[in-house]
Write a protein that holds these residues in place. Structure first.
Motif, PDB file in Angstrom:
ATOM      1  N   LEU A  28       0.826  -1.207   0.000  1.00 54.83           N
ATOM      2  CA  LEU A  28       0.000   0.000   0.000  1.00 54.83           C
ATOM      3  C   LEU A  28       0.862   1.260   0.000  1.00 54.83           C
ATOM      4  N   ALA A  29       1.963   1.244   0.720  1.00 53.62           N
ATOM      5  CA  ALA A  29       2.879   2.391   0.724  1.00 53.62           C
ATOM      6  C   ALA A  29       3.471   2.605  -0.661  1.00 53.62           C
ATOM      7  N   ARG A  30       3.836   1.515  -1.317  1.00 46.28           N
ATOM      8  CA  ARG A  30       4.379   1.620  -2.679  1.00 46.28           C
ATOM      9  C   ARG A  30       3.317   2.142  -3.637  1.00 46.28           C
ATOM     10  N   LEU A  31       2.083   1.674  -3.470  1.00 49.24           N
ATOM     11  CA  LEU A  31       0.984   2.139  -4.304  1.00 49.24           C
ATOM     12  C   LEU A  31       0.749   3.632  -4.097  1.00 49.24           C
ATOM     13  N   ARG A  32       0.793   4.078  -2.852  1.00 47.82           N
ATOM     14  CA  ARG A  32       0.608   5.500  -2.545  1.00 47.82           C
ATOM     15  C   ARG A  32       1.650   6.349  -3.272  1.00 47.82           C
ATOM     16  N   LEU A  33       2.901   5.906  -3.254  1.00 45.90           N
ATOM     17  CA  LEU A  33       3.974   6.629  -3.957  1.00 45.90           C
ATOM     18  C   LEU A  33       3.751   6.633  -5.465  1.00 45.90           C
ATOM     19  N   ALA A  34       3.375   5.484  -6.009  1.00 45.75           N
ATOM     20  CA  ALA A  34       3.154   5.388  -7.454  1.00 45.75           C
ATOM     21  C   ALA A  34       2.023   6.306  -7.894  1.00 45.75           C
ATOM     22  N   LEU A  35       0.933   6.340  -7.139  1.00 42.84           N
ATOM     23  CA  LEU A  35      -0.210   7.167  -7.513  1.00 42.84           C
ATOM     24  C   LEU A  35       0.099   8.659  -7.408  1.00 42.84           C
ATOM     25  N   ALA A  36       1.101   9.025  -6.615  1.00 39.49           N
ATOM     26  CA  ALA A  36       1.507  10.425  -6.507  1.00 39.49           C
ATOM     27  C   ALA A  36       2.392  10.855  -7.674  1.00 39.49           C
ATOM     28  N   ASP A  37       2.910   9.914  -8.418  1.00 40.32           N
ATOM     29  CA  ASP A  37       3.769  10.197  -9.573  1.00 40.32           C
ATOM     30  C   ASP A  37       2.909  10.714 -10.722  1.00 40.32           C
ATOM     31  N   PRO A  38       3.221  11.878 -11.294  1.00 36.74           N
ATOM     32  CA  PRO A  38       2.420  12.408 -12.400  1.00 36.74           C
ATOM     33  C   PRO A  38       2.356  11.481 -13.623  1.00 36.74           C
ATOM     34  N   ALA A  39       3.315  10.588 -13.754  1.00 38.21           N
ATOM     35  CA  ALA A  39       3.308   9.662 -14.890  1.00 38.21           C
ATOM     36  C   ALA A  39       2.340   8.500 -14.678  1.00 38.21           C
ATOM     37  N   CYS A  40       1.851   8.351 -13.464  1.00 37.52           N
ATOM     38  CA  CYS A  40       0.890   7.281 -13.171  1.00 37.52           C
ATOM     39  C   CYS A  40      -0.495   7.735 -13.642  1.00 37.52           C
ATOM     40  N   VAL A  41      -1.079   6.955 -14.534  1.00 37.50           N
ATOM     41  CA  VAL A  41      -2.369   7.343 -15.112  1.00 37.50           C
ATOM     42  C   VAL A  41      -3.544   6.563 -14.542  1.00 37.50           C
ATOM     43  N   GLY A  42      -3.289   5.647 -13.617  1.00 39.61           N
ATOM     44  CA  GLY A  42      -4.402   4.907 -13.045  1.00 39.61           C
ATOM     45  C   GLY A  42      -3.969   3.697 -12.255  1.00 39.61           C
ATOM     46  N   LEU A  43      -4.962   2.961 -11.849  1.00 37.81           N
ATOM     47  CA  LEU A  43      -4.785   1.774 -11.031  1.00 37.81           C
ATOM     48  C   LEU A  43      -5.128   0.539 -11.848  1.00 37.81           C
ATOM     49  N   LYS A  44      -4.315  -0.491 -11.703  1.00 41.02           N
ATOM     50  CA  LYS A  44      -4.573  -1.752 -12.411  1.00 41.02           C
ATOM     51  C   LYS A  44      -4.716  -2.856 -11.375  1.00 41.02           C
ATOM     52  N   ILE A  45      -5.780  -3.626 -11.528  1.00 43.44           N
ATOM     53  CA  ILE A  45      -5.995  -4.766 -10.647  1.00 43.44           C
ATOM     54  C   ILE A  45      -6.086  -6.030 -11.495  1.00 43.44           C
ATOM     55  N   HIS A  46      -5.821  -7.159 -10.871  1.00 42.07           N
ATOM     56  CA  HIS A  46      -5.858  -8.450 -11.560  1.00 42.07           C
ATOM     57  C   HIS A  46      -6.720  -9.423 -10.757  1.00 42.07           C
ATOM     58  N   PRO A  47      -8.047  -9.242 -10.748  1.00 42.50           N
ATOM     59  CA  PRO A  47      -8.904 -10.105  -9.939  1.00 42.50           C
ATOM     60  C   PRO A  47      -8.778 -11.592 -10.273  1.00 42.50           C
ATOM     61  N   THR A  48      -8.677 -11.930 -11.533  1.00 38.12           N
ATOM     62  CA  THR A  48      -8.582 -13.333 -11.924  1.00 38.12           C
ATOM     63  C   THR A  48      -7.260 -13.931 -11.463  1.00 38.12           C
ATOM     64  N   LEU A  49      -6.179 -13.234 -11.696  1.00 35.48           N
ATOM     65  CA  LEU A  49      -4.857 -13.713 -11.301  1.00 35.48           C
ATOM     66  C   LEU A  49      -4.760 -13.882  -9.785  1.00 35.48           C
ATOM     67  N   HIS A  50      -5.284 -12.916  -9.046  1.00 32.01           N
ATOM     68  CA  HIS A  50      -5.196 -12.963  -7.591  1.00 32.01           C
ATOM     69  C   HIS A  50      -6.327 -13.760  -6.947  1.00 32.01           C
ATOM     70  N   LYS A  51      -7.252 -14.221  -7.786  1.00 32.22           N
ATOM     71  CA  LYS A  51      -8.395 -15.021  -7.319  1.00 32.22           C
ATOM     72  C   LYS A  51      -9.206 -14.294  -6.244  1.00 32.22           C
ATOM     73  N   VAL A  52      -9.433 -13.003  -6.501  1.00 37.55           N
ATOM     74  CA  VAL A  52     -10.227 -12.156  -5.612  1.00 37.55           C
ATOM     75  C   VAL A  52     -11.168 -11.346  -6.498  1.00 37.55           C
ATOM     76  N   ASP A  53     -12.469 -11.441  -6.250  1.00 35.48           N
ATOM     77  CA  ASP A  53     -13.434 -10.679  -7.043  1.00 35.48           C
ATOM     78  C   ASP A  53     -13.111  -9.190  -6.991  1.00 35.48           C
ATOM     79  N   ALA A  54     -13.332  -8.503  -8.092  1.00 35.22           N
ATOM     80  CA  ALA A  54     -13.014  -7.075  -8.178  1.00 35.22           C
ATOM     81  C   ALA A  54     -13.815  -6.239  -7.184  1.00 35.22           C
ATOM     82  N   ASP A  55     -14.975  -6.730  -6.764  1.00 33.89           N
ATOM     83  CA  ASP A  55     -15.764  -5.974  -5.791  1.00 33.89           C
ATOM     84  C   ASP A  55     -15.536  -6.448  -4.350  1.00 33.89           C
TER      85      ASP A  55
END
Length: 70
Positions: A28-55
């Protein structure tokens, strides 16, 4: 690697921050830093790969961080 491309051609490459719902506080700390980077345009999740429903509530911290990063 994407980091090398960004270093050699600043301003030309954008990226999505990837979230793993079982990544813990360090992730989560790494994600926070990445999202603060102006080059970061969004969030990517992999529900199927992680076997966790997107909701699944496990994604809530990432969605909250991404929403606040606007």
């Amino acid at each position: 690697q994407a980091t090398d491309l960004r270093r050699h051609a600043p301003g030309r490459f954008r990226f999505f921050a990837v979230f793993h719902p079982a990544g813990g506080p360090v992730h989560l700390a790494r994600l926070r830093l990445a999202l603060a980077d102006p080059a970061c345009v969004g969030l990517k999740i992999h529900p199927t790969l992680h076997k966790v429903d997107a909701d699944d509530p496990a994604f809530a911290p990432a969605f909250d961080l991404a929403s606040a990063a606007r």
